[in-house]
Design a protein around this motif. Structure first.
Motif, PDB file in Angstrom:
ATOM      1  N   PRO A   1       0.740  -1.003  -0.031  1.00 31.19           N
ATOM      2  CA  PRO A   1       0.112   0.094  -0.013  1.00 31.19           C
ATOM      3  C   PRO A   1       0.941   1.235  -0.065  1.00 31.19           C
ATOM      4  O   PRO A   1       0.423   2.102  -0.627  1.00 31.19           O
ATOM      5  N   GLU A   2       1.911   1.258   0.680  1.00 30.37           N
ATOM      6  CA  GLU A   2       2.945   2.482   0.734  1.00 30.37           C
ATOM      7  C   GLU A   2       3.319   2.883  -0.584  1.00 30.37           C
ATOM      8  O   GLU A   2       3.741   4.048  -0.878  1.00 30.37           O
ATOM      9  N   LEU A   3       3.677   2.074  -1.575  1.00 33.07           N
ATOM     10  CA  LEU A   3       3.818   2.286  -2.942  1.00 33.07           C
ATOM     11  C   LEU A   3       2.691   2.786  -3.816  1.00 33.07           C
ATOM     12  O   LEU A   3       2.686   3.265  -4.821  1.00 33.07           O
ATOM     13  N   VAL A   4       1.560   1.842  -3.586  1.00 33.57           N
ATOM     14  CA  VAL A   4       0.252   1.922  -4.395  1.00 33.57           C
ATOM     15  C   VAL A   4      -0.036   3.410  -4.331  1.00 33.57           C
ATOM     16  O   VAL A   4      -0.524   3.879  -5.473  1.00 33.57           O
TER      17      VAL A   4
ATOM     18  N   VAL B   1       7.549   3.489  -9.473  1.00 38.21           N
ATOM     19  CA  VAL B   1       7.563   4.197  -8.341  1.00 38.21           C
ATOM     20  C   VAL B   1       7.974   2.923  -7.531  1.00 38.21           C
ATOM     21  O   VAL B   1       7.714   1.823  -7.312  1.00 38.21           O
ATOM     22  N   ASP B   2       9.134   3.331  -6.552  1.00 40.35           N
ATOM     23  CA  ASP B   2       9.990   2.385  -5.932  1.00 40.35           C
ATOM     24  C   ASP B   2       9.990   3.068  -4.314  1.00 40.35           C
ATOM     25  O   ASP B   2       9.344   3.973  -3.964  1.00 40.35           O
TER      26      ASP B   2
ATOM     27  N   ASP C   1      11.299   8.763  -0.154  1.00 45.10           N
ATOM     28  CA  ASP C   1      12.124   9.520   0.483  1.00 45.10           C
ATOM     29  C   ASP C   1      12.552  10.760  -0.349  1.00 45.10           C
ATOM     30  O   ASP C   1      12.460  11.820  -0.019  1.00 45.10           O
ATOM     31  N   ASP C   2      12.841  10.272  -1.634  1.00 47.15           N
ATOM     32  CA  ASP C   2      13.196  11.518  -2.683  1.00 47.15           C
ATOM     33  C   ASP C   2      12.048  12.229  -3.541  1.00 47.15           C
ATOM     34  O   ASP C   2      12.349  12.987  -4.251  1.00 47.15           O
ATOM     35  N   ARG C   3      10.855  11.610  -3.424  1.00 42.49           N
ATOM     36  CA  ARG C   3       9.716  12.011  -4.268  1.00 42.49           C
ATOM     37  C   ARG C   3      10.109  12.166  -5.699  1.00 42.49           C
ATOM     38  O   ARG C   3       9.950  13.166  -6.518  1.00 42.49           O
ATOM     39  N   ALA C   4      10.800  10.964  -6.265  1.00 46.28           N
ATOM     40  CA  ALA C   4      11.226  10.970  -7.632  1.00 46.28           C
ATOM     41  C   ALA C   4      10.706   9.720  -7.937  1.00 46.28           C
ATOM     42  O   ALA C   4      10.381   8.458  -7.054  1.00 46.28           O
ATOM     43  N   ILE C   5      10.779   9.413  -9.236  1.00 44.43           N
ATOM     44  CA  ILE C   5      10.391   8.330  -9.875  1.00 44.43           C
ATOM     45  C   ILE C   5      11.390   7.862 -11.052  1.00 44.43           C
ATOM     46  O   ILE C   5      12.352   8.647 -11.396  1.00 44.43           O
TER      47      ILE C   5
END
Ligand code: ATP
Length: 439
Positions: free
Chosen positions: A356-359, A401-402, A407-411
């Protein structure tokens, strides 16, 4: 590289079914010959082909307007257009195996292509390709109607309506995309020749003296449309018709042809139809279909240049041109190298795991991208397999999305063709992708 023969044909047909591009129609009932349904991926490709045509033929021009005419029409239209008398193919039967063939497509006119018997084909008889049905509850002759075998006649019968309402003056055109129906004797080659198909047609009305020039213009414009969307130059050509090949209405015709696995074949016909159609409809209907030039006070019946393309056939050609296989780290990869404007999905958002934390951030990224592009979303299976799936349907970018994203709000943006991956901040993602797509 896959050889451009039955190998490619079989691979594309197979992929189409496996990935949801094209299904056999009524498959659960054993299938209905020569009719196909476009699945969740195929409908997107087909729409993109049509949208690109509309964009280039209507949106980006000042001299073309659109139309969406009816599919059903009364016999009077087809009487005047010449289709009732002339829209026929020569049909021969094999006395040995009973198969039917189009005489004009036989390689050896004395031999049956199905069973190989010689001297068994009957004399040709003319078979009209129009589908006839009845309007209303009675099946008497007066209630007969036809399904249109081309969209073009809608543009001719509406010529005066459009002239009077659109403020366009020759040279100008009317464009239409829609379904057409032909009772083909020998449908086949997957969706290349079907009985129900979609056309993209333009009727461009010009002063009679300018028709040769406009014919050349449209041949050039149409050829470039395919090249611009990624058709390889060596698999596309323009071929002028010989005199005996010309249709009953045509002064000159050139076909845009694509090198299919079975050889060169037509994607589009560009015809100089002269004033044939407008004159015939004017005579038959008693309505004036001409133009009075206020500058010269000259009255004339415009001549017509018609680029007539098949949407379904063209979508298949783009699939065949885009299909590629290569070896990557000892594994085979199938990739559709479709132009991003044609690709069913422009991008796919893939959370590395179903947690869920990645979804949650993945759905957020999806929500950012969806207003701009058609996006797929997939959270099942290993990431490598999901990349392969997107490669197979031609998705230009995968956005992954990993756990670092938290942490870095980047994909990570992965490129379909180079498979290179780049880290991009979520806040810059839309601009980044827009720049890479140059849209
Ligand atoms: P053919 O000689 O192959 O029967 P045509 O010259 O009669 O085709 P047109 O009347 O010029 O075809 O139609 C314009 C375009 O419509 C074609 O170039 C093709 O792309 C498409 N088209 C025509 N018939 C079919 C069909 N049965 N199935 C799919 N597309 C078709």
């Amino acid at each position: 590289m896959v050889p451009n023969d039955e190998t490619l044909f079989d691979k594309v047909v197979n992929l189409s079914k496996r990935r949801g591009f094209v299904f056999q129609s009524a498959e659960i009932y054993g299938g209905f010959r020569s009719t196909y349904d476009y699945g969740p991926i195929g409908v997107l490709l087909l729409r993109n082909v049509k949208d690109q045509w509309w964009r280039s033929m209507v949106q980006m021009r000042h001299d073309v307007v659109g139309l969406d005419a009816s599919i059903l029409s009364p016999p009077a239209v087809w009487e005047a257009s010449g289709h009732l008398a002339n829209f026929t193919d020569p049909l021969v039967d094999c006395r040995e195996c009973g198969d039917r063939h189009r005489e004009d497509k036989l390689v050896d006119p004395s031999t049956c292509p199905s069973c190989g018997a010689t001297g068994t084909l009957t004399e040709a008889r003319q078979f009209n390709l129009m589908f006839k049905t009845h309007a209303g509850p009675v099946t008497e002759t007066a209630a007969e109607v036809y399904l249109r075998p081309e969209t073009a006649q809608g543009m001719f019968t509406n010529f005066a309506n459009v002239l009077n309402t659109s403020r366009k003056r020759p040279p100008f055109g009317i464009a239409q995309i829609g379904k057409s129906f032909r009772n083909e004797i020998t449908p086949g080659n997957f969706v290349f020749r079907t009985r129900e198909f979609e056309q993209m047609e333009l009727e461009f009305f010009v002063p009679p003296d300018d028709s040769d020039e406009w014919f050349e213009h449209w041949c050039e414009v149409r050829r470039n449309w395919y090249l611009d969307l990624g058709m390889p130059d060596d698999r596309l050509r323009l071929r002028a018709h010989e005199g005996d090949e010309l249709s009953h209405y045509s002064k000159a015709t050139s076909d845009v042809e694509f090198l299919f696995p079975w050889g060169w074949d037509e994607l589009e016909g560009i015809a100089n139809r002269t004033d044939f159609d407008l004159r015939r409809h004017a005579e038959a209907s008693g309505t004036r279909l001409e133009y009075l030039d206020p500058a010269t006070n000259e009255k004339y019946v415009p001549h017509v240049i018609e680029p007539a393309a098949g949407a379904t056939r063209t979508a298949m050609a783009f699939l065949m041109a885009a299909y590629d296989e290569e070896e990557v780290r000892g594994e085979q990869r199938t990739v559709l190298r479709l132009d991003p404007r044609l690709a069913p999905y422009t991008m796919a958002v893939l959370p590395l795991s179903k947690k869920p934390e990645l979804v949650e951030p993945s759905r957020e990224v999806l929500g950012l991208l969806q207003p701009h592009w058609m996006c797929d979303y997939d959270e099942t299976q290993a990431i490598g397999r999901r990349y392969r799936r997107q490669d197979e349907i031609g998705t230009p970018f995968c956005v992954t999305v990993d756990f670092e994203t938290l942490d870095d709000r980047a994909i990570t943006v992965r490129d379909r063709d180079s498979m290179e991956q780049e880290r991009v901040p979520i806040d810059e993602l839309v601009d980044h992708l827009r720049a890479r797509l140059r849209t």
